[in-house]
Design a protein around this motif. Structure first.
Motif, PDB file in Angstrom:
ATOM      1  N   SER A 115       6.489   0.533  -2.535  1.00  0.00           N
ATOM      2  CA  SER A 115       5.481   1.169  -3.391  1.00  0.00           C
ATOM      3  C   SER A 115       4.178   0.384  -3.462  1.00  0.00           C
ATOM      4  O   SER A 115       3.260   0.799  -4.171  1.00  0.00           O
ATOM      5  CB  SER A 115       6.042   1.354  -4.807  1.00  0.00           C
ATOM      6  N   ASP A 116       4.075  -0.722  -2.739  1.00  0.00           N
ATOM      7  CA  ASP A 116       2.856  -1.524  -2.751  1.00  0.00           C
ATOM      8  C   ASP A 116       1.727  -0.771  -2.058  1.00  0.00           C
ATOM      9  O   ASP A 116       1.939  -0.162  -1.005  1.00  0.00           O
ATOM     10  CB  ASP A 116       3.107  -2.862  -2.042  1.00  0.00           C
ATOM     11  N   PRO A 117       0.510  -0.777  -2.624  1.00  0.00           N
ATOM     12  CA  PRO A 117      -0.615  -0.060  -1.990  1.00  0.00           C
ATOM     13  C   PRO A 117      -0.906  -0.524  -0.579  1.00  0.00           C
ATOM     14  O   PRO A 117      -1.315   0.279   0.271  1.00  0.00           O
ATOM     15  CB  PRO A 117      -1.790  -0.346  -2.930  1.00  0.00           C
ATOM     16  N   ARG A 118      -0.699  -1.798  -0.308  1.00  0.00           N
ATOM     17  CA  ARG A 118      -0.948  -2.304   1.044  1.00  0.00           C
ATOM     18  C   ARG A 118       0.049  -1.720   2.049  1.00  0.00           C
ATOM     19  O   ARG A 118      -0.318  -1.419   3.184  1.00  0.00           O
ATOM     20  CB  ARG A 118      -0.871  -3.839   1.043  1.00  0.00           C
ATOM     21  N   PHE A 119       1.290  -1.566   1.630  1.00  0.00           N
ATOM     22  CA  PHE A 119       2.279  -0.967   2.513  1.00  0.00           C
ATOM     23  C   PHE A 119       1.975   0.511   2.749  1.00  0.00           C
ATOM     24  O   PHE A 119       2.063   1.007   3.878  1.00  0.00           O
ATOM     25  CB  PHE A 119       3.680  -1.128   1.916  1.00  0.00           C
ATOM     26  N   ILE A 120       1.591   1.215   1.693  1.00  0.00           N
ATOM     27  CA  ILE A 120       1.255   2.633   1.820  1.00  0.00           C
ATOM     28  C   ILE A 120       0.037   2.809   2.711  1.00  0.00           C
ATOM     29  O   ILE A 120      -0.004   3.700   3.580  1.00  0.00           O
ATOM     30  CB  ILE A 120       1.021   3.247   0.432  1.00  0.00           C
ATOM     31  N   ALA A 121      -0.983   1.956   2.525  1.00  0.00           N
ATOM     32  CA  ALA A 121      -2.183   2.036   3.359  1.00  0.00           C
ATOM     33  C   ALA A 121      -1.850   1.762   4.823  1.00  0.00           C
ATOM     34  O   ALA A 121      -2.384   2.417   5.727  1.00  0.00           O
ATOM     35  CB  ALA A 121      -3.237   1.055   2.855  1.00  0.00           C
ATOM     36  N   SER A 122      -0.957   0.816   5.074  1.00  0.00           N
ATOM     37  CA  SER A 122      -0.574   0.515   6.448  1.00  0.00           C
ATOM     38  C   SER A 122       0.144   1.693   7.088  1.00  0.00           C
ATOM     39  O   SER A 122      -0.088   2.008   8.262  1.00  0.00           O
ATOM     40  CB  SER A 122       0.325  -0.727   6.472  1.00  0.00           C
ATOM     41  N   CYS A 123       1.005   2.360   6.316  1.00  0.00           N
ATOM     42  CA  CYS A 123       1.710   3.534   6.860  1.00  0.00           C
ATOM     43  C   CYS A 123       0.727   4.660   7.186  1.00  0.00           C
ATOM     44  O   CYS A 123       0.842   5.319   8.235  1.00  0.00           O
ATOM     45  CB  CYS A 123       2.757   4.024   5.859  1.00  0.00           C
ATOM     46  N   VAL A 124      -0.243   4.871   6.310  1.00  0.00           N
ATOM     47  CA  VAL A 124      -1.233   5.923   6.542  1.00  0.00           C
ATOM     48  C   VAL A 124      -2.067   5.603   7.773  1.00  0.00           C
ATOM     49  O   VAL A 124      -2.316   6.469   8.631  1.00  0.00           O
ATOM     50  CB  VAL A 124      -2.118   6.100   5.299  1.00  0.00           C
TER      51      VAL A 124
END
Length: 201
Positions: A91-100
């Motif tokens: 749920s970390d924003p950095r992980f979500i941004a990397s997936c996107v």
């Protein structure tokens, strides 16, 4: 009949290749769990190498500069995950941004190669080295999230939010699948061992 035999061989090779790939992923996950610091170092230097390949493509290939720069930006977001490694919280924003960014980078290059002709080997080599390699490495590294003890500060608190996520017992879907294979193997080994013991007696 020969055509049916060929299709049977294709199905067998596909199943065999899938099994080998699953075993390889399981083995890599086990190695990363045991050597998390080494895995982080390998991912870091691989990132440097992939970024260097992107820079070389700006000068030696006729790829669109906008596509190459976007690829560099996508890999720049992957660098942010190294600050969390190996405690990567889903749920970390950095992980979500990397997936996107990984998804957009894949779609961007896929559209480019569908509109421009290249040999299949060139397309596959590009996607493996410049698009899939780093996300795949982080995906395999998720197995180390639950199996590495969090580092504590002098006040006894965790140094990362992802470490707290381990205390919440977050589910690792990758290892959940691999643990099923381990249970199946553990269930078969006693039967083989028991039969061998009977024969020896």
């Amino acid at each position: 009949f020969l055509t049916l035999l060929v299709w049977c061989c294709y199905i067998f090779l596909f199943c065999f290749g899938s099994f080998c790939l699953t075993c390889g992923l399981y083995y890599l996950a086990e190695i990363i769990e045991e050597y998390t610091r080494l895995a982080g170092t390998v991912i870091r230097y691989t990132l440097y190498a992939v970024c260097g390949i992107h820079v070389l493509m700006l000068f030696f290939e006729d790829f669109p500069a906008s596509h190459v720069i976007f690829g560099l930006l996508a890999h720049a977001t992957y660098f942010l995950l190294l600050g969390l490694f190996p405690y990567i919280e889903l749920s970390d924003p950095r992980f979500i941004a990397s997936c996107v960014m990984a998804l957009l980078d894949h779609c961007l290059w896929f559209r480019y190669f569908t509109l421009n002709y290249y040999d299949f080997g060139e397309i596959l080599s590009f996607f493996v080295c410049c698009v899939w390699l780093i996300p795949f490495g982080f995906f395999i590294s998720l197995s180390a999230n639950e199996n590495t003890l969090p580092t504590l500060g002098s006040d006894g608190t965790s140094l990362s939010n992802a470490a707290r996520s381990t205390e919440k017992k977050s589910v690792n879907r990758l290892l959940s699948f691999f643990s099923f294979m381990r249970q199946q193997k553990a269930g078969l080994l006693p039967e083989v061992t028991g039969s061998n013991t009977v024969k020896m007696n």
